[in-house]
Design an enzyme around this catalytic site. Structure first.
Site, PDB file in Angstrom:
ATOM      1  N   ASP A 130       0.866  -1.176   0.000  1.00  0.00           N
ATOM      2  CA  ASP A 130       0.000   0.000   0.000  1.00  0.00           C
ATOM      3  C   ASP A 130       0.905   1.230   0.000  1.00  0.00           C
ATOM      4  O   ASP A 130       1.192   1.809   1.048  1.00  0.00           O
ATOM      5  CB  ASP A 130      -0.909  -0.021   1.231  1.00  0.00           C
ATOM      6  CG  ASP A 130      -1.973   1.054   1.186  1.00  0.00           C
ATOM      7  OD1 ASP A 130      -2.696   1.137   0.183  1.00  0.00           O
ATOM      8  OD2 ASP A 130      -2.067   1.829   2.162  1.00  0.00           O
ATOM      9  N   PHE A 131       1.357   1.625  -1.161  1.00  0.00           N
ATOM     10  CA  PHE A 131       2.392   2.652  -1.313  1.00  0.00           C
ATOM     11  C   PHE A 131       1.787   4.060  -1.278  1.00  0.00           C
ATOM     12  O   PHE A 131       2.078   4.846  -0.383  1.00  0.00           O
ATOM     13  CB  PHE A 131       3.136   2.398  -2.626  1.00  0.00           C
ATOM     14  CG  PHE A 131       4.342   3.263  -2.841  1.00  0.00           C
ATOM     15  CD1 PHE A 131       5.492   3.079  -2.085  1.00  0.00           C
ATOM     16  CD2 PHE A 131       4.326   4.252  -3.808  1.00  0.00           C
ATOM     17  CE1 PHE A 131       6.610   3.880  -2.290  1.00  0.00           C
ATOM     18  CE2 PHE A 131       5.435   5.051  -4.021  1.00  0.00           C
ATOM     19  CZ  PHE A 131       6.580   4.871  -3.263  1.00  0.00           C
ATOM     20  N   GLU A 132       0.979   4.424  -2.236  1.00  0.00           N
ATOM     21  CA  GLU A 132       0.194   5.666  -2.274  1.00  0.00           C
ATOM     22  C   GLU A 132       1.009   6.938  -2.053  1.00  0.00           C
ATOM     23  O   GLU A 132       0.568   7.856  -1.349  1.00  0.00           O
ATOM     24  CB  GLU A 132      -0.965   5.588  -1.273  1.00  0.00           C
ATOM     25  CG  GLU A 132      -1.931   4.444  -1.530  1.00  0.00           C
ATOM     26  CD  GLU A 132      -3.191   4.523  -0.693  1.00  0.00           C
ATOM     27  OE1 GLU A 132      -3.766   5.621  -0.626  1.00  0.00           O
ATOM     28  OE2 GLU A 132      -3.578   3.499  -0.107  1.00  0.00           O
ATOM     29  N   GLN A 133       2.209   7.014  -2.628  1.00  0.00           N
ATOM     30  CA  GLN A 133       3.048   8.209  -2.506  1.00  0.00           C
ATOM     31  C   GLN A 133       3.282   8.822  -3.882  1.00  0.00           C
ATOM     32  O   GLN A 133       3.156   8.156  -4.905  1.00  0.00           O
ATOM     33  CB  GLN A 133       4.384   7.839  -1.855  1.00  0.00           C
ATOM     34  CG  GLN A 133       4.237   7.294  -0.437  1.00  0.00           C
ATOM     35  CD  GLN A 133       5.564   6.828   0.138  1.00  0.00           C
ATOM     36  OE1 GLN A 133       6.516   7.595   0.231  1.00  0.00           O
ATOM     37  NE2 GLN A 133       5.633   5.563   0.529  1.00  0.00           N
TER      38      GLN A 133
END
Length: 370
Positions: A130-133
């Site tokens: 869950d990276f979301e950067q």
């Protein structure tokens, strides 16, 4: 082994299985009453139902006849792992790493090693990244992120046979909130991607009026574009929201148009981040006392409701329910996607209330299109 089990029963066999698993996985003592439940789940189901769980004990009331994978984002719960394995479902955990570290092969290797070690220690079946950067296409991080996913998947598959590595991506493959990823490369590099097709109107470029959290036309446009990129349907799991947003209207017109306060985000004059996120269980309780009842937007194909608070302020609540989710689930079936899942499984009412039980059952049943 069958002969051994037939000849020796009781604590001796259980101890032997625990020792064998300890040697095989290099982890702590199996916490399950049946040591065989600490073995990784292998093989794939024809249809994936991917459930995010954020903790507590509501998982005990999930519809386990449908679940294939639980992404445990709450505190580690060995009881959840044991129970899921008894139902043939995988349990994976959340993985995240700073964008500043992914360009270093050594830092990536160290992080991956830590994740594999933790998975073995807890008898987990893999990792949900869950990276979301923010990542720019022209940056070194662009290719490094794909390398990270590929290397993580290879390590897990080698160290834990049958394990699963997945990656969470936005609802549309066009740098949503400056997340410019190599989507096709990432999908090829892991078992599948989970598409977070919710919170879609995070940036509102037109006037500040409300619309759905995951409108059907907008949601489907995202999947159409992923497929046009060449991503195989079996690499895509559709995410749906089991929550909605409650907004205070600055003005509510007679034709149900709710204007809300400006809340700029990354250049856009309005953002839906100003609303309060509300689980489906609470929304259904609001519906019982709503002045409008549950309404339906024919264009967006999503439900909403209206009510007034104790200060006489008008509110609109936009959400998804079995009716709207069924349309999206039909797309999953029609286009042969890998499956469907939700954020998150804890959002339903698992109490003994008869109406709540019907509503909860309907939300689970709609996940698998007939």
């Amino acid at each position: 082994m069958q002969g051994l089990l037939g000849a020796r029963r009781g604590g001796g066999v259980s101890l032997l299985l625990v020792l064998l698993l300890h040697l095989q996985l290099g982890s702590s003592t199996c916490p399950c009453h049946d040591p065989s439940l600490c073995k990784p789940i292998s093989g794939n189901r024809d249809f994936e139902v991917f459930v995010f769980d954020v903790g507590e004990t509501t998982w005990k009331f999930y519809d386990w006849s449908k679940i294939t994978t639980v992404a445990a984002f709450g505190k580690y719960d060995p009881e959840l792992m044991c129970y899921a394995h008894s139902k043939g479902a995988r349990v994976v955990f959340k993985g995240d790493i700073s964008v500043k570290k992914i360009v270093s092969p050594a830092a990536r290797a160290a992080w991956i090693g830590q994740q594999v070690k933790l998975a073995k220690k807890r008898y987990m079946d893999g990792l949900n990244i869950d990276f979301e950067q923010e990542v720019n296409k022209s940056s070194a991080e662009y290719n490094a992120l794909t390398d990270l996913v590929k290397e993580t998947t290879e390590a897990f598959h080698k160290e834990i046979p049958g394990s699963q590595v997945t990656f969470d991506i936005g609802w549309f493959p066009e740098c949503i909130e400056t997340r410019c990823y190599n989507y096709s490369g990432i999908a090829d590099s892991c078992d599948f991607v989970f598409v977070m097709s919710y919170d879609e109107p995070s940036q509102v470029w037109s006037n500040c009026t409300l619309r759905g959290n995951a409108p059907y036309p907008q949601t489907i446009a995202g999947y159409d574009n992923y497929l046009l990129m060449g991503i195989h349907p079996k690499k895509l799991v559709m995410g749906v929201p089991w929550y909605g947003y409650d907004y205070t209207c600055r003005h509510l017109s007679k034709d149900n148009v709710c204007s809300f306060a400006k809340n700029p985000l990354q250049g856009a004059q309005c953002s839906y981040t100003g609303g309060n996120q509300v689980p489906y269980s609470i929304i259904m309780k609001q519906a019982r006392n709503s002045s409008s009842g549950i309404l339906w937007d024919k264009v967006q194909k999503v439900p909403y409701l209206e009510y007034k608070d104790s200060h006489n302020a008008s509110h609109q609540v936009w959400f998804d329910n079995p009716r709207s989710i069924s349309l999206k689930a039909a797309y999953v079936k029609e286009h042969g996607l890998r499956g469907i899942g939700m954020w998150n499984g804890n959002c339903l009412d698992y109490s003994g209330d008869s109406l709540a039980q019907e509503q909860t059952k309907a939300m689970w049943e709609v996940l698998k299109p007939k």
